[in-house]
Scaffold this active site. Structure first.
Site, mmCIF file in Angstrom:
data_model
loop_
_atom_site.group_PDB
_atom_site.id
_atom_site.type_symbol
_atom_site.label_atom_id
_atom_site.label_comp_id
_atom_site.label_asym_id
_atom_site.label_seq_id
_atom_site.Cartn_x
_atom_site.Cartn_y
_atom_site.Cartn_z
ATOM 1 N N LYS A 163 -17.990 -14.862 2.677
ATOM 2 C CA LYS A 163 -19.072 -14.446 3.181
ATOM 3 C C LYS A 163 -20.044 -13.949 1.472
ATOM 4 O O LYS A 163 -19.372 -13.145 0.418
ATOM 5 C CB LYS A 163 -18.678 -13.123 3.373
ATOM 6 C CG LYS A 163 -18.070 -12.949 3.952
ATOM 7 C CD LYS A 163 -17.518 -11.407 6.040
ATOM 8 C CE LYS A 163 -16.137 -11.550 5.932
ATOM 9 N NZ LYS A 163 -15.303 -10.830 5.273
ATOM 10 N N GLY A 201 -8.246 -7.283 -1.176
ATOM 11 C CA GLY A 201 -7.873 -7.925 -0.189
ATOM 12 C C GLY A 201 -7.279 -9.362 -0.087
ATOM 13 O O GLY A 201 -5.968 -9.863 -0.645
ATOM 14 N N GLY A 238 -13.075 -3.763 -0.392
ATOM 15 C CA GLY A 238 -14.416 -3.295 0.265
ATOM 16 C C GLY A 238 -14.762 -2.675 -0.873
ATOM 17 O O GLY A 238 -15.952 -2.204 -1.629
ATOM 18 N N ARG A 295 0.908 -1.277 0.072
ATOM 19 C CA ARG A 295 -0.416 -0.051 0.477
ATOM 20 C C ARG A 295 0.985 0.969 0.326
ATOM 21 O O ARG A 295 0.580 2.285 -0.680
ATOM 22 C CB ARG A 295 -0.388 -0.089 0.873
ATOM 23 C CG ARG A 295 -1.965 -0.686 1.103
ATOM 24 C CD ARG A 295 -2.914 -0.574 2.080
ATOM 25 N NE ARG A 295 -4.187 -2.303 1.312
ATOM 26 C CZ ARG A 295 -5.127 -1.777 2.736
ATOM 27 N NH1 ARG A 295 -5.366 -1.985 3.970
ATOM 28 N NH2 ARG A 295 -6.266 -2.490 2.135
HETATM 29 P P1 AMP Z 1 -14.262 -12.857 1.784
HETATM 30 O O1 AMP Z 1 -13.817 -11.845 2.915
HETATM 31 O O2 AMP Z 1 -15.621 -13.495 2.221
HETATM 32 O O3 AMP Z 1 -13.789 -12.930 0.590
HETATM 33 O O4 AMP Z 1 -13.039 -14.910 2.266
HETATM 34 C C1 AMP Z 1 -11.830 -14.604 2.178
HETATM 35 C C2 AMP Z 1 -12.015 -15.410 3.416
HETATM 36 O O5 AMP Z 1 -13.004 -16.848 2.555
HETATM 37 C C3 AMP Z 1 -10.287 -16.414 3.206
HETATM 38 O O6 AMP Z 1 -9.993 -16.431 4.616
HETATM 39 C C4 AMP Z 1 -10.474 -17.872 2.493
HETATM 40 O O7 AMP Z 1 -9.410 -18.955 3.161
HETATM 41 C C5 AMP Z 1 -11.816 -18.446 3.206
HETATM 42 N N1 AMP Z 1 -12.303 -19.423 1.890
HETATM 43 C C6 AMP Z 1 -12.000 -19.548 0.836
HETATM 44 N N2 AMP Z 1 -12.693 -21.420 0.676
HETATM 45 C C7 AMP Z 1 -13.617 -21.641 1.982
HETATM 46 C C8 AMP Z 1 -14.283 -22.364 2.515
HETATM 47 N N3 AMP Z 1 -13.633 -23.942 1.754
HETATM 48 N N4 AMP Z 1 -14.477 -23.057 3.446
HETATM 49 C C9 AMP Z 1 -13.813 -22.051 4.671
HETATM 50 N N5 AMP Z 1 -12.913 -20.504 4.535
HETATM 51 C C10 AMP Z 1 -13.158 -20.165 2.379
#
Ligand code: AMP
Length: 410
Positions: free
Chosen positions: A215, A367, A390, A54
């Site tokens: 998420k 991210g 975000g 950053r």
């Molecule tokens: P997000 O902030 O929604 O983009 O989520 C990112 C997170 O999703 C990362 O920490 C990943 O480890 C997690 N993630 C991705 N695939 C899986 C999965 N199959 N089960 C649990 N966590 C996951």
């Protein structure tokens, strides 16, 4: 594919260039340039910076302002100190790192407003750089308090926003301040806006959107806005399981936002109406626990009870590569598996390597996805890696970003 949105921050029909001013539109020589940067870097437990991407991303604008020469007053937040002074979230390590990167001394000030700051800024010479202390040590920052914004503005003649990562927040240092000073975007924000406007409004087709992460709620609005603009939607990561569950596949003990299952069905039907091909995992890397040395299996179709889906399997990797090999624009947000642990990293790694070799415009959301690409050393091979997680999601949702909307028009 149709596009019913007008470009937000660019001139309309026929006129070239930006609606919003950029730093080039001002004569900044000799002026006090108050610049919002995003130095919200990760620190280890001893307060050392573990990734300075950053800071490096803000260098082109900082160097330009130094060379003009102008007086450069930098401001940023770090972490979430919630309006209280917290020395563990001081920006001092960033001043040190920036000094090294610039090859010149960057003076760290003890606060971001007040007499000490005004005095120090008053004594600056052209070409000098100072860094104000964490904006979020004051409650007024996130509240977008006009009084606080006015106090910040006292340090500058011109306001430059180069903090794309916070442009989706209407805070005092991103939005409020524009009421007090002439304002424009820096080179980083300009580059980000350029890429997002291009992929949203005039992408080379076909366009593929690859979504992962955990998420789903964060990404539903993105899918809804993008369905009109894309040809392929590929889903991985934990968010795939609600889509699979809505198609009655067994998802075992996988991470799942149960209440979003109806949304998944709706998205399938909207995708059909928009002629978008949706791809879902056909096989899965599964384990009983989320640990580095756990026993893993690969299963097709259903995930058995007691097992957790943690990465896309080899068939899915192959299928996804096949689907995107002719895409001319690829947007990617969210890891395709639990990539923090080695046994569940292959989906994200293989697809990242594959995408990096394609002759396509590749835009990576910030991210986790950006972190994964950086860790693989593939950053240079992508067209653009966003510095805002975000902010990039909100951009793709079609929302207006207050930190950009507030800047002066040409
Ligand atoms: P997000 O902030 O929604 O983009 O989520 C990112 C997170 O999703 C990362 O920490 C990943 O480890 C997690 N993630 C991705 N695939 C899986 C999965 N199959 N089960 C649990 N966590 C996951």
């Amino acid at each position: 594919m149709n596009d019913d949105n007008e470009n937000k921050y660019r001139n309309k029909k026929g006129r070239k260039g930006w609606v919003k001013k950029t730093i080039r539109d001002f004569d900044i020589k000799g002026k006090k340039v108050l610049m919002r940067v995003d130095f919200n870097v990760p620190l280890d437990e001893r307060g050392r910076i573990t990734d300075d991407t950053r800071i490096k991303s803000a260098l082109p604008t900082i160097k330009y302002a130094v060379k003009s020469p102008s007086k450069v007053i930098l401001m940023s937040h770090l972490g979430r100190p919630k309006g209280e002074v917290n020395t563990r979230m001081s920006l001092a390590p960033c001043a040190k790192r920036l000094s090294k990167l610039l090859g010149k001394n960057v003076k760290m000030l003890g606060d971001c407003v007040g007499p000490e700051v005004e005095n120090a800024v008053g004594n600056m010479r052209d070409g000098n750089v100072v860094l104000l202390e964490n904006l979020r040590f004051h409650k007024g920052e996130t509240k977008n308090d006009p009084e606080f914004a006015g106090a910040l503005a006292r340090s500058g003649d011109i306001f430059i926003n180069d903090a794309f990562g916070t442009c989706h927040r209407a805070h005092a240092s991103t939005e409020g301040i524009t009421k007090f000073l002439p304002s424009a975007m820096g080179f980083l924000v300009e580059k980000e806006v350029n890429y997002f406007e291009k992929v949203l409004h005039s992408p080379e087709e076909p366009v593929a959107l690859l979504l992962g992460g955990a998420k789903v709620s964060d990404k539903i609005a993105v899918i809804e806005n993008m369905l009109k603009k894309i040809d392929y939607l590929l889903i991985g990561g934990a968010m795939a399981y609600i889509f699979l569950k809505s198609r009655l596949k067994g998802t075992g003990s996988s991470r799942l936002e149960e209440d979003k299952i109806n949304m998944a069905s709706e998205i399938f039907s909207k995708a059909r109406n928009s002629n978008v091909s949706v791809f879902l995992p056909e096989d899965h890397v599964i384990a009983r626990t989320i640990t580095a040395h756990t026993r893993v299996r690969v299963v097709r179709e259903h995930i058995p009870d007691g097992w957790i889906g943690l990465d896309i399997g080899p068939r899915t990797i192959k299928k996804y590569k096949d689907a995107i090999k002719d895409a001319k624009t690829i947007l990617w947000n969210g890891p395709l598996g639990y990539f923090e642990l080695r046994p569940f990293r292959k989906g994200t790694t293989d697809i990242a390597k594959f995408i990096s070799r394609l002759n396509a415009t590749t835009v990576i959301g910030g991210g986790d996805t950006a972190a994964a690409i950086n860790a693989l050393g593939l950053a240079r091979k992508m067209s653009h890696i966003s510095t805002g997680g975000g902010a990039s999601l909100e951009y793709l949702e079609g929302k207006e970003l207050p930190g950009i909307a507030a800047l002066q028009e040409k």
